[in-house]
Design an enzyme around this catalytic site. Structure first.
Site, PDB file in Angstrom:
ATOM      1  N   GLU A  93      41.882  27.827  47.833  1.00  0.00           N
ATOM      2  CA  GLU A  93      42.469  29.165  47.730  1.00  0.00           C
ATOM      3  C   GLU A  93      43.913  29.037  47.269  1.00  0.00           C
ATOM      4  OE1 GLU A  93      43.183  33.126  50.525  1.00  0.00           O
ATOM      5  OE2 GLU A  93      42.373  31.293  51.409  1.00  0.00           O
ATOM      6  N   PHE A  94      44.341  29.950  46.418  1.00  0.00           N
ATOM      7  CA  PHE A  94      45.702  29.961  45.868  1.00  0.00           C
ATOM      8  C   PHE A  94      46.496  31.113  46.477  1.00  0.00           C
ATOM      9  CE2 PHE A  94      48.755  31.672  42.841  1.00  0.00           C
ATOM     10  CZ  PHE A  94      49.475  30.533  42.505  1.00  0.00           C
TER      11      PHE A  94
ATOM     12  N   ILE B 106      50.821  32.684  46.459  1.00  0.00           N
ATOM     13  CA  ILE B 106      52.190  32.535  45.962  1.00  0.00           C
ATOM     14  C   ILE B 106      53.036  33.692  46.471  1.00  0.00           C
ATOM     15  CG2 ILE B 106      51.710  33.766  43.808  1.00  0.00           C
ATOM     16  CD1 ILE B 106      53.701  31.799  42.435  1.00  0.00           C
TER      17      ILE B 106
ATOM     18  N   ILE C  49      57.202  34.933  45.651  1.00  0.00           N
ATOM     19  CA  ILE C  49      58.587  34.762  45.223  1.00  0.00           C
ATOM     20  C   ILE C  49      59.395  35.616  46.193  1.00  0.00           C
ATOM     21  CG2 ILE C  49      60.271  34.939  43.350  1.00  0.00           C
ATOM     22  CD1 ILE C  49      57.895  33.021  42.785  1.00  0.00           C
TER      23      ILE C  49
ATOM     24  N   ASN D  16      48.296  45.832  43.375  1.00  0.00           N
ATOM     25  CA  ASN D  16      49.305  44.908  42.864  1.00  0.00           C
ATOM     26  C   ASN D  16      48.984  44.542  41.407  1.00  0.00           C
ATOM     27  OD1 ASN D  16      51.276  42.996  42.428  1.00  0.00           O
ATOM     28  ND2 ASN D  16      50.939  41.930  44.364  1.00  0.00           N
TER      29      ASN D  16
ATOM     30  N   ALA E 210      50.776  41.410  39.767  1.00  0.00           N
ATOM     31  CA  ALA E 210      50.178  40.112  40.073  1.00  0.00           C
ATOM     32  C   ALA E 210      48.864  39.937  39.311  1.00  0.00           C
ATOM     33  CB  ALA E 210      49.950  39.974  41.571  1.00  0.00           C
TER      34      ALA E 210
ATOM     35  N   TYR F 222      47.941  36.729  36.900  1.00  0.00           N
ATOM     36  CA  TYR F 222      46.798  35.847  37.090  1.00  0.00           C
ATOM     37  C   TYR F 222      45.880  35.879  35.870  1.00  0.00           C
ATOM     38  CZ  TYR F 222      48.380  35.870  41.942  1.00  0.00           C
ATOM     39  OH  TYR F 222      49.123  35.762  43.082  1.00  0.00           O
TER      40      TYR F 222
ATOM     41  N   LYS G  91      46.751  36.448  32.826  1.00  0.00           N
ATOM     42  CA  LYS G  91      47.453  35.733  31.751  1.00  0.00           C
ATOM     43  C   LYS G  91      47.264  34.221  31.874  1.00  0.00           C
ATOM     44  CE  LYS G  91      52.018  35.474  29.597  1.00  0.00           C
ATOM     45  NZ  LYS G  91      53.422  35.932  29.687  1.00  0.00           N
TER      46      LYS G  91
END
Length: 178
Positions: A90-91, A93, A95, A134, A137, A141, A143
């Site tokens: 699972e990813f 992230i 910022i 979102n 986001a 993803y 892209k």
């Protein structure tokens, strides 16, 4: 203009990141775009969280996205729940430093993390979920090459309402080169 690789780098999270990450996790604005609900988290909990990570590194990779000049974390990127048999993970992230949002750091760190998953860890599939609302986001993803797999209806409860999550994945070899 400087390349992002000259401005930012990834390194494993450490105890020196705890106070910064804890600040982000206690910021409603930052947490509002994530799938997790807001909760107040004492810094001592996050200190134990990092210690626990170091005890369980075989099933996850937790990285800080750092400013090269200061070595201070501006975000984090994670490969979680690594399944070494099915070769997937699972990813996630975030910022967290608002002064570094909107600069392409999320895409840069996402690309580095999935390349690490595929090229170094020999994983085959990276998956994630994100809030349906979102759209920023989702575009990032897509892209990079993540494909939408489905919609998880009313999967999270945030701010007094149930929200949908989008499930996406990326298979090794599908990453889009810019």
């Amino acid at each position: 203009m400087a390349e992002l690789s000259d401005l930012y780098f990834l390194r494993e999270i450490s105890q020196k990141d705890v106070s910064v990450i804890n600040g982000w996790r206690n910021d409603r604005t930052i947490v509002s775009s994530l799938g997790a609900p807001f909760r107040y988290i004492d810094v001592s909990i996050d200190e134990r969280w990092v210690d626990n990570y170091y005890s369980n590194r075989s099933s996850m990779v937790r990285l800080s996205i750092c400013d090269t000049k200061t070595d201070v974390a501006v975000g984090v990127v994670y490969l979680l729940n690594i399944d070494w048999v099915a070769r997937n993970c699972e990813f996630a992230i975030m910022i967290g430093d608002v002064n570094h949002q909107g600069r392409g750091i999320g895409e840069y760190a996402t690309r580095l993390a999935v390349q690490h998953a595929f090229n170094d860890l020999n994983l085959h599939r990276v998956y994630l979920t994100l809030l349906e609302e979102n759209t920023r986001a989702f575009k990032l993803y897509a892209k990079v090459g993540f494909k939408k797999e489905g919609l998880l209806r009313h999967a999270v409860f945030k701010n007094g309402q149930y929200l949908n999550l989008i499930q996406m994945s990326l298979i090794s070899g599908e990453i889009c080169v810019e």
